[in-house]
Design a protein around this motif. Structure first.
Motif, PDB file in Angstrom:
ATOM      1  N   GLU A 406       0.827  -1.204   0.000  1.00 33.47           N
ATOM      2  CA  GLU A 406       0.000   0.000   0.000  1.00 33.47           C
ATOM      3  C   GLU A 406       0.866   1.261   0.000  1.00 33.47           C
ATOM      4  OE1 GLU A 406      -0.222  -2.174   2.958  1.00 33.47           O
ATOM      5  OE2 GLU A 406      -1.139  -3.503   1.468  1.00 33.47           O
ATOM      6  N   VAL A 407       1.972   1.227   0.783  1.00 34.13           N
ATOM      7  CA  VAL A 407       2.871   2.381   0.842  1.00 34.13           C
ATOM      8  C   VAL A 407       3.549   2.594  -0.506  1.00 34.13           C
ATOM      9  CG1 VAL A 407       4.904   3.350   1.978  1.00 34.13           C
ATOM     10  CG2 VAL A 407       3.243   2.044   3.313  1.00 34.13           C
ATOM     11  N   LEU A 408       3.972   1.509  -1.144  1.00 32.42           N
ATOM     12  CA  LEU A 408       4.624   1.628  -2.453  1.00 32.42           C
ATOM     13  C   LEU A 408       3.678   2.238  -3.473  1.00 32.42           C
ATOM     14  CD1 LEU A 408       6.430  -1.851  -2.644  1.00 32.42           C
ATOM     15  CD2 LEU A 408       7.447   0.341  -2.041  1.00 32.42           C
ATOM     16  N   GLN A 409       2.463   1.773  -3.496  1.00 32.43           N
ATOM     17  CA  GLN A 409       1.507   2.294  -4.480  1.00 32.43           C
ATOM     18  C   GLN A 409       1.118   3.730  -4.165  1.00 32.43           C
ATOM     19  OE1 GLN A 409      -1.570  -0.705  -4.220  1.00 32.43           O
ATOM     20  NE2 GLN A 409      -0.651  -1.938  -5.871  1.00 32.43           N
ATOM     21  N   ARG A 410       0.992   4.091  -2.895  1.00 32.63           N
ATOM     22  CA  ARG A 410       0.621   5.450  -2.520  1.00 32.63           C
ATOM     23  C   ARG A 410       1.690   6.452  -2.937  1.00 32.63           C
ATOM     24  NH1 ARG A 410      -0.448   4.488   2.364  1.00 32.63           N
ATOM     25  NH2 ARG A 410       1.477   5.184   3.368  1.00 32.63           N
ATOM     26  N   ASN A 411       2.961   6.013  -2.933  1.00 34.59           N
ATOM     27  CA  ASN A 411       4.076   6.884  -3.310  1.00 34.59           C
ATOM     28  C   ASN A 411       4.471   6.728  -4.779  1.00 34.59           C
ATOM     29  OD1 ASN A 411       5.255   8.282  -0.706  1.00 34.59           O
ATOM     30  ND2 ASN A 411       4.715   6.191  -0.103  1.00 34.59           N
ATOM     31  N   HIS A 412       3.625   6.057  -5.560  1.00 34.75           N
ATOM     32  CA  HIS A 412       3.842   5.875  -7.006  1.00 34.75           C
ATOM     33  C   HIS A 412       5.152   5.141  -7.297  1.00 34.75           C
ATOM     34  CE1 HIS A 412       0.524   8.719  -7.628  1.00 34.75           C
ATOM     35  NE2 HIS A 412       1.119   9.512  -6.743  1.00 34.75           N
ATOM     36  N   ILE A 413       5.553   4.252  -6.407  1.00 35.43           N
ATOM     37  CA  ILE A 413       6.806   3.506  -6.576  1.00 35.43           C
ATOM     38  C   ILE A 413       6.557   2.299  -7.468  1.00 35.43           C
ATOM     39  CG2 ILE A 413       8.538   2.115  -5.372  1.00 35.43           C
ATOM     40  CD1 ILE A 413       8.213   4.047  -2.996  1.00 35.43           C
ATOM     41  N   VAL A 414       7.359   2.178  -8.521  1.00 33.10           N
ATOM     42  CA  VAL A 414       7.191   1.091  -9.487  1.00 33.10           C
ATOM     43  C   VAL A 414       8.325   0.076  -9.418  1.00 33.10           C
ATOM     44  CG1 VAL A 414       5.840   2.508 -11.055  1.00 33.10           C
ATOM     45  CG2 VAL A 414       8.342   2.471 -11.271  1.00 33.10           C
ATOM     46  N   LYS A 415       9.396   0.389  -8.672  1.00 35.35           N
ATOM     47  CA  LYS A 415      10.527  -0.525  -8.530  1.00 35.35           C
ATOM     48  C   LYS A 415      11.044  -0.467  -7.100  1.00 35.35           C
ATOM     49  CE  LYS A 415      12.290  -0.229 -13.304  1.00 35.35           C
ATOM     50  NZ  LYS A 415      12.140  -1.653 -13.656  1.00 35.35           N
ATOM     51  N   VAL A 416      11.668  -1.572  -6.673  1.00 36.81           N
ATOM     52  CA  VAL A 416      12.385  -1.572  -5.398  1.00 36.81           C
ATOM     53  C   VAL A 416      13.817  -2.006  -5.664  1.00 36.81           C
ATOM     54  CG1 VAL A 416      10.404  -1.928  -3.876  1.00 36.81           C
ATOM     55  CG2 VAL A 416      11.507  -3.908  -4.927  1.00 36.81           C
ATOM     56  N   ASN A 417      14.725  -1.404  -4.952  1.00 36.14           N
ATOM     57  CA  ASN A 417      16.159  -1.679  -5.117  1.00 36.14           C
ATOM     58  C   ASN A 417      16.672  -2.245  -3.798  1.00 36.14           C
ATOM     59  OD1 ASN A 417      18.547  -1.258  -6.937  1.00 36.14           O
ATOM     60  ND2 ASN A 417      19.278  -0.095  -5.178  1.00 36.14           N
ATOM     61  N   LEU A 418      16.932  -3.557  -3.751  1.00 40.55           N
ATOM     62  CA  LEU A 418      17.212  -4.250  -2.500  1.00 40.55           C
ATOM     63  C   LEU A 418      18.524  -5.006  -2.576  1.00 40.55           C
ATOM     64  CD1 LEU A 418      13.667  -5.793  -1.907  1.00 40.55           C
ATOM     65  CD2 LEU A 418      14.558  -3.660  -0.962  1.00 40.55           C
ATOM     66  N   ARG A 419      19.067  -5.309  -1.376  1.00 36.19           N
ATOM     67  CA  ARG A 419      20.248  -6.159  -1.298  1.00 36.19           C
ATOM     68  C   ARG A 419      19.890  -7.564  -1.776  1.00 36.19           C
ATOM     69  NH1 ARG A 419      23.333  -9.305   2.392  1.00 36.19           N
ATOM     70  NH2 ARG A 419      25.558  -8.824   2.281  1.00 36.19           N
ATOM     71  N   TYR A 420      20.858  -8.257  -2.340  1.00 40.43           N
ATOM     72  CA  TYR A 420      20.581  -9.553  -2.961  1.00 40.43           C
ATOM     73  C   TYR A 420      20.014 -10.580  -1.987  1.00 40.43           C
ATOM     74  CZ  TYR A 420      25.028 -11.066  -0.936  1.00 40.43           C
ATOM     75  OH  TYR A 420      26.054 -11.382  -0.067  1.00 40.43           O
ATOM     76  N   SER A 421      20.194 -10.376  -0.676  1.00 42.72           N
ATOM     77  CA  SER A 421      19.652 -11.331   0.294  1.00 42.72           C
ATOM     78  C   SER A 421      18.123 -11.322   0.311  1.00 42.72           C
ATOM     79  CB  SER A 421      20.181 -11.021   1.691  1.00 42.72           C
ATOM     80  OG  SER A 421      19.911  -9.684   2.055  1.00 42.72           O
ATOM     81  N   ASP A 422      17.510 -10.278  -0.289  1.00 45.44           N
ATOM     82  CA  ASP A 422      16.054 -10.217  -0.410  1.00 45.44           C
ATOM     83  C   ASP A 422      15.599 -10.754  -1.758  1.00 45.44           C
ATOM     84  OD1 ASP A 422      15.488  -8.971   2.096  1.00 45.44           O
ATOM     85  OD2 ASP A 422      16.306  -7.111   1.287  1.00 45.44           O
ATOM     86  N   VAL A 423      16.290 -11.777  -2.240  1.00 48.59           N
ATOM     87  CA  VAL A 423      16.045 -12.284  -3.585  1.00 48.59           C
ATOM     88  C   VAL A 423      14.628 -12.821  -3.749  1.00 48.59           C
ATOM     89  CG1 VAL A 423      16.906 -14.590  -3.029  1.00 48.59           C
ATOM     90  CG2 VAL A 423      16.976 -13.801  -5.387  1.00 48.59           C
ATOM     91  N   GLU A 424      13.983 -13.266  -2.669  1.00 52.04           N
ATOM     92  CA  GLU A 424      12.660 -13.855  -2.788  1.00 52.04           C
ATOM     93  C   GLU A 424      11.549 -12.822  -2.603  1.00 52.04           C
ATOM     94  OE1 GLU A 424      12.640 -17.007   0.045  1.00 52.04           O
ATOM     95  OE2 GLU A 424      13.889 -18.307  -1.183  1.00 52.04           O
ATOM     96  N   TYR A 425      11.912 -11.545  -2.444  1.00 48.48           N
ATOM     97  CA  TYR A 425      10.906 -10.510  -2.240  1.00 48.48           C
ATOM     98  C   TYR A 425      10.212 -10.203  -3.558  1.00 48.48           C
ATOM     99  CZ  TYR A 425       8.895  -5.916  -1.241  1.00 48.48           C
ATOM    100  OH  TYR A 425       8.061  -4.855  -1.087  1.00 48.48           O
ATOM    101  N   SER A 426       8.907 -10.119  -3.541  1.00 46.46           N
ATOM    102  CA  SER A 426       8.170  -9.761  -4.753  1.00 46.46           C
ATOM    103  C   SER A 426       6.840  -9.135  -4.370  1.00 46.46           C
ATOM    104  CB  SER A 426       7.931 -10.982  -5.646  1.00 46.46           C
ATOM    105  OG  SER A 426       7.132 -11.938  -4.970  1.00 46.46           O
TER     106      SER A 426
END
Length: 480
Positions: A406-426
């Motif tokens: 909800e926070v991502l969509q409210r801020n018009h965020i279309v991508k996330v840039n994460l450390r590789y340890s969050d490889v399963e995040y989607s």
């Protein structure tokens, strides 16, 4: 009775011990420094250590082998982050390949313990010999055990996040580790059954590899973004480095931006010590923040003379003449080559001329001075995001942290840039960038995690393999 007699005769023939005098002489000499011929043997089921002290030594030998193996595996799979480990400039002021030294030392200790335990001790056990570990080897075992414990404790305290990499690596290596472990346990059942009546067997069903799947379900390969350009081919964050990344087929370019007198420029570190010759040009300002240098002063610095590579003479000369790159030149290169860009934007310190307007000045360069399309820019800075979105809605808003959908969509965020340890995040309609991936196995894992796969088939294969191994070990023990 005749049939059972023949069966026992076959069993006795299989278990018959042949006197390998030369082999035993060599094994006893290397393991216990006992170069005289030994005739004493243990019977199946008897203790292989004649003294309590030898039993403790054997236990320490096994512990040293296990801990050194764990640490070697851990450090070998931390290779993706060796650069971060080696760059200890805050304390030392120079670069040194500490990671490689630590890897070599660990491999040497592991080789020593492996030869001692697996080659010598197990061979002596299979020949029915009592174990007498020489005091010199006992010291070596204690040194190896101490090294493994201290190294593990120190790295856990200073670099604990690397254990996440270890857990990720199991998703790639689990099939090989499991099959290898089962084969090893099955093969070792023969000599071990001669001396022990029980063998503990573990089924680590918690592991799962997403790469065990139908190849036809594999999606397209993840796009590559040049982290500070191509820093193994050219000095990082220089124009040459980004050109090399483009030549290598990178879909995007990543960098770090700092600003002083209105000219945003590229610099990852807070100071200029590591990637420029500031020591020679400004010897009294080596520890000064990079944000406190004017653009005219930065132009006097060499940003490539420190770079070591196996490039040809012409390319080496080109690398040695690189200067600090401006954000404008970086954006113009991306515009000409139609590449995406993403950058960290460092906020200037208090009292800085642009401490309150660094974001507005950066937007001016993007919108008014460069020819890059706003849609090519993955806007990562979180400060004043709503203002940035209102000023230029074509920018691809990118988050540097895991946030609720909800926070991502409210801020018009279309991508996330994460450390590789969050490889399963989607998330739904949210694409993910992972940094920094420089090892093939991590790239493979990121690729495989892009498609859903079920662990049921993998668990079935795993359990059937374990069951078969248990049956073989049970037959071996019953036979003995």
């Amino acid at each position: 009775q005749l049939q059972f007699g023949r069966l026992y005769a076959v069993r006795a023939k299989v278990l018959r011990r042949y006197k390998h005098h030369s082999l035993l002489w060599c094994l006893n000499g290397l393991y216990g420094c006992r170069w005289r011929r030994q005739e004493s043997r243990t019977q199946p089921g008897d203790c292989c250590c004649n003294k309590q002290c030898e039993g403790v030594s054997s236990a320490l030998l096994v512990a040293a082998f296990c801990l050194t193996l764990v640490f070697l595996y851990f450090w070998a799979h931390a290779k993706n982050d060796y650069n971060d480990f080696d760059f200890n400039f805050g304390n030392l002021g120079f670069w040194f390949p500490w990671s490689v030294v630590l890897l070599v030392v660990t491999a040497a200790f592991f080789t020593y313990i492996s030869v001692l335990m697996q080659l010598l001790a197990l061979c002596l056990l299979s020949e029915g010999q009592e174990l007498y570990l020489h005091w010199g080897h006992k010291v070596g075992v204690l040194v190896t055990l101490t090294f493994s414990i201290v190294a593990t404790a120190v790295l856990t305290d200073l670099w604990g996040e690397e254990w996440e990499t270890l857990l990720l690596s199991f998703q790639i290596t689990a099939p090989y580790l499991h099959v290898g472990g089962v084969l090893l346990m099955t093969v070792l059942a023969w000599p071990i059954a001669l001396h022990f009546c029980r063998l503990k067997y573990l089924l680590p069903l918690g592991l799962y590899s997403p790469c065990i799947k139908d190849k036809r379900t594999l999606g397209p390969a993840p796009a590559l973004i040049g982290h500070r350009g191509a820093p193994m081919l050219a000095p990082e964050n220089t124009l040459m480095s980004f050109e090399k990344a483009v030549e290598a087929g990178s879909e995007g370019l990543e960098t770090d931006v700092t600003i002083f007198d209105g000219v945003p420029f590229l610099m990852h570190d807070r100071t200029l010590r590591r990637t420029t010759d500031v020591r020679e040009v400004f010897p009294n300002r080596t520890k000064t923040s990079a944000a406190m240098f004017t653009w005219a002063e930065l132009q006097r610095l060499n940003a490539g003379g420190w770079f070591l590579s196996s490039l040809g003479a012409e390319e080496r000369q080109r690398a040695a003449n690189q200067s600090v790159c401006s954000l404008l030149d970086f954006l113009q290169l991306a515009a000409r080559t139609h590449k995406l860009v993403i950058f960290d934007l460092y906020r200037p310190p208090r009292g800085h001329p642009y401490s309150m307007s660094w974001i507005q000045r950066t937007l001016e360069v993007i919108q008014n001075e460069s020819s890059i399309l706003s849609s090519q820019v993955l806007w990562l800075p979180s400060d004043l995001r709503s203002l940035v979105q209102e000023t230029d809605p074509e920018l691809q808003q990118t988050s540097g942290s895991r946030l609720p959908l909800e926070v991502l969509q409210r801020n018009h965020i279309v991508k996330v840039n994460l450390r590789y340890s969050d490889v399963e995040y989607s998330s739904v309609n949210i694409s993910t960038n992972l940094y920094v991936i420089s090892q093939p196995w991590l790239y493979s894992l990121a690729w495989c995690c892009g498609v859903h796969s079920s662990p049921d088939d993998y668990n079935l294969m795993w359990i059937l393999t374990d069951v078969l191994s248990v049956v073989l070990i049970t037959i071996t023990f019953t036979f003995h």
